[in-house]
Design a protein around this motif. Sequence first.
Motif, PDB file in Angstrom:
ATOM      1  N   UNK A   1      22.686  29.365  54.780  1.00  0.00           N
ATOM      2  CA  UNK A   1      22.690  27.940  54.523  1.00  0.00           C
ATOM      3  C   UNK A   1      22.287  27.154  55.764  1.00  0.00           C
ATOM      4  N   UNK A   2      22.723  25.915  55.802  1.00  0.00           N
ATOM      5  CA  UNK A   2      22.324  25.007  56.882  1.00  0.00           C
ATOM      6  C   UNK A   2      23.453  24.603  57.807  1.00  0.00           C
ATOM      7  N   UNK A   3      24.694  24.793  57.393  1.00  0.00           N
ATOM      8  CA  UNK A   3      25.784  24.104  58.068  1.00  0.00           C
ATOM      9  C   UNK A   3      26.972  25.017  58.288  1.00  0.00           C
ATOM     10  N   UNK A   4      27.597  24.913  59.437  1.00  0.00           N
ATOM     11  CA  UNK A   4      28.911  25.472  59.732  1.00  0.00           C
ATOM     12  C   UNK A   4      29.344  24.837  61.047  1.00  0.00           C
ATOM     13  N   UNK A   5      30.578  25.080  61.466  1.00  0.00           N
ATOM     14  CA  UNK A   5      31.081  24.444  62.678  1.00  0.00           C
ATOM     15  C   UNK A   5      30.265  24.809  63.912  1.00  0.00           C
ATOM     16  N   UNK A   6      29.963  26.098  64.170  1.00  0.00           N
ATOM     17  CA  UNK A   6      29.177  26.404  65.366  1.00  0.00           C
ATOM     18  C   UNK A   6      27.814  25.735  65.380  1.00  0.00           C
ATOM     19  N   UNK A   7      27.136  25.702  64.247  1.00  0.00           N
ATOM     20  CA  UNK A   7      25.801  25.097  64.223  1.00  0.00           C
ATOM     21  C   UNK A   7      25.867  23.573  64.308  1.00  0.00           C
ATOM     22  N   UNK A   8      26.904  22.972  63.760  1.00  0.00           N
ATOM     23  CA  UNK A   8      27.070  21.535  63.938  1.00  0.00           C
ATOM     24  C   UNK A   8      27.238  21.205  65.423  1.00  0.00           C
TER      25      UNK A   8
ATOM     26  N   UNK B   1      38.888  19.199  42.417  1.00  0.00           N
ATOM     27  CA  UNK B   1      40.141  19.472  43.134  1.00  0.00           C
ATOM     28  C   UNK B   1      39.978  20.662  44.071  1.00  0.00           C
ATOM     29  N   UNK B   2      39.265  21.698  43.617  1.00  0.00           N
ATOM     30  CA  UNK B   2      39.057  22.877  44.456  1.00  0.00           C
ATOM     31  C   UNK B   2      38.220  22.537  45.686  1.00  0.00           C
ATOM     32  N   UNK B   3      37.187  21.722  45.513  1.00  0.00           N
ATOM     33  CA  UNK B   3      36.318  21.381  46.642  1.00  0.00           C
ATOM     34  C   UNK B   3      37.043  20.488  47.649  1.00  0.00           C
TER      35      UNK B   3
ATOM     36  N   UNK C   1      29.039  25.551  49.031  1.00  0.00           N
ATOM     37  CA  UNK C   1      28.994  26.922  49.564  1.00  0.00           C
ATOM     38  C   UNK C   1      30.381  27.528  49.613  1.00  0.00           C
ATOM     39  N   UNK C   2      31.365  26.738  50.041  1.00  0.00           N
ATOM     40  CA  UNK C   2      32.738  27.262  50.075  1.00  0.00           C
ATOM     41  C   UNK C   2      33.242  27.559  48.672  1.00  0.00           C
ATOM     42  N   UNK C   3      32.914  26.700  47.731  1.00  0.00           N
ATOM     43  CA  UNK C   3      33.347  26.909  46.348  1.00  0.00           C
ATOM     44  C   UNK C   3      32.823  28.237  45.812  1.00  0.00           C
ATOM     45  N   UNK C   4      31.612  28.596  46.206  1.00  0.00           N
ATOM     46  CA  UNK C   4      30.965  29.792  45.655  1.00  0.00           C
ATOM     47  C   UNK C   4      31.279  31.060  46.442  1.00  0.00           C
ATOM     48  N   UNK C   5      32.114  30.957  47.468  1.00  0.00           N
ATOM     49  CA  UNK C   5      32.436  32.131  48.285  1.00  0.00           C
ATOM     50  C   UNK C   5      33.938  32.180  48.553  1.00  0.00           C
ATOM     51  N   UNK C   6      34.731  32.372  47.510  1.00  0.00           N
ATOM     52  CA  UNK C   6      36.188  32.392  47.696  1.00  0.00           C
ATOM     53  C   UNK C   6      36.610  33.506  48.653  1.00  0.00           C
ATOM     54  N   UNK C   7      37.558  33.170  49.521  1.00  0.00           N
ATOM     55  CA  UNK C   7      38.084  34.161  50.455  1.00  0.00           C
ATOM     56  C   UNK C   7      37.315  34.288  51.749  1.00  0.00           C
ATOM     57  N   UNK C   8      36.210  33.546  51.889  1.00  0.00           N
ATOM     58  CA  UNK C   8      35.376  33.684  53.089  1.00  0.00           C
ATOM     59  C   UNK C   8      35.323  32.404  53.918  1.00  0.00           C
ATOM     60  N   UNK C   9      36.296  31.520  53.731  1.00  0.00           N
ATOM     61  CA  UNK C   9      36.212  30.215  54.379  1.00  0.00           C
ATOM     62  C   UNK C   9      36.153  30.321  55.900  1.00  0.00           C
TER      63      UNK C   9
END
Length: 353
Positions: free
Chosen positions: A36-43, A95-97, A17-25
Motif C-alpha cells: 500500500x501507500x501508508x504506515x507509521x514509518x513511511x509517514x 464501527x470496526x474501522x 487496509x486494516x479492515x482487510x487484514x485482521x490480526x496484522x495491525x
Amino acid sequence: MTDQIGIFDGHNDFLLRLLRAPGLRDKIWLTGEGKGHLDLPRMKAGGMIGGFFAVYIPSPPEPAMIDMDRAMENPPYDLPLPSPVPLSAAQPVAAAMIGHLMWMERTGTLTICRSAAELRATVAAGRIAAILHFEGAEPIGDDLDALHLWHAAGLRSLGPVWSRPTLFGHGVPFRYPSDPDTGPGLTEAGKRLIRECNRLKIMVDLSHLNGKGFDDVAAISDAPLVATHSNAHAVTPLSRNLTDRQLDMIRDSDGMVGLNFGNIFLRPDGRQETITDWDPLLRHLDYLIGRLGEDRVGFGSDFDGTSVPAGIGDAAGLPNLIAALRGHGYTDDLLRKLGHENWFALLERTWGA
C-alpha cells in the motif's frame, strides 16, 4: 526539507487496509509491511504530520464492476455505480474501522483530533494528527441518530456519498469525458444531514457529489465549501473533477480543495496508467492555485485508495514531490501553505478555534 514543510493530507483509505487484514495491525501500522501507500514509518519518512482517515464501506463484488480497471485504460468510459449499501450492513463495518483508528491512538503514535487546537497540539507533540472522516454516509440512518453517535466517537468530516447513491444523495460515476452534472441532487434527508453537520461543526466534503448535490450543499451550508481530494476538470475532464464554476464557488466561500494524487484524476487522457513525470500534477496544482488562490489549496493524496504517480510511489516519496515543486518555482512559504497551513486554517474556519 520536507520535515520543515509538514504534510497534512486531505484523504487516505488506510483503515480499509486494516479492515482487510485482521490480526496484522501491529505489522501494518507500527512497523510497516511495505504494501500500500501508508504506515507509521513511511509517514515519518515522508514528513507527514497527519491527515483525514476515511471510513469507507466497500461494495460487495458485482459483475459490472469487475472490469473497472481495464475500462479505465481505454477511454472513453462510463462505469456503472455499485448498488446502495444498506444501513444494517454499513454500521458494523464503520464501527470496526473506527475501532482500528482508536487502536492506533492507543499505541501513543496518533491522536484523533476533535478541534483545531487539539490538531495543533498533537503535531507539536510529534504524534500523527488524525481526523475521522466518513467517505459516504451509509452508516447513518434517516433519523440522523447515528450521526450523533459517530460524532461522539470523533467524527469531524463527512462526505454524504462516495459515488454510489445513498439515502442522502447521488455521487458521480467514473465517467470520461464528462462533467459532474450526472443526476439528481440531495434528497430531503440529505438536506437535513447537511444542516445537522453544520450545527455539529462536522466538515462537509464535496469530493464525490454530483453537480446538483454540490449546488444543494452550497445553498444550504453556512460553512466553507471543501473538496478533500479532487482536481481540476479543465485539465482532466473526468466527472469526479471540479469545474471552474465549482472552483469559483469554493473560492467565494473561503473553502479549499485537496489535490488528488490519483493517476486517473491527473492524466489529461483520463487513463489509470501510472504517470512517470511531474507535468500532469504540476498542471493541476498550478490551475487550482490560479483559480482558488494560494490559501485555498492543499494535498488530498487518496493514498491506499488509488494508484499514484511513480515519482511519489507512497508516503515516503513525498520529499520527491516537494523537491519537484521547489524545482517548479514554489517557495517554502507556499509549500508550507500547501503542506499543512491551509488545512489548519480551513479547519479553524469550519470548526472554530
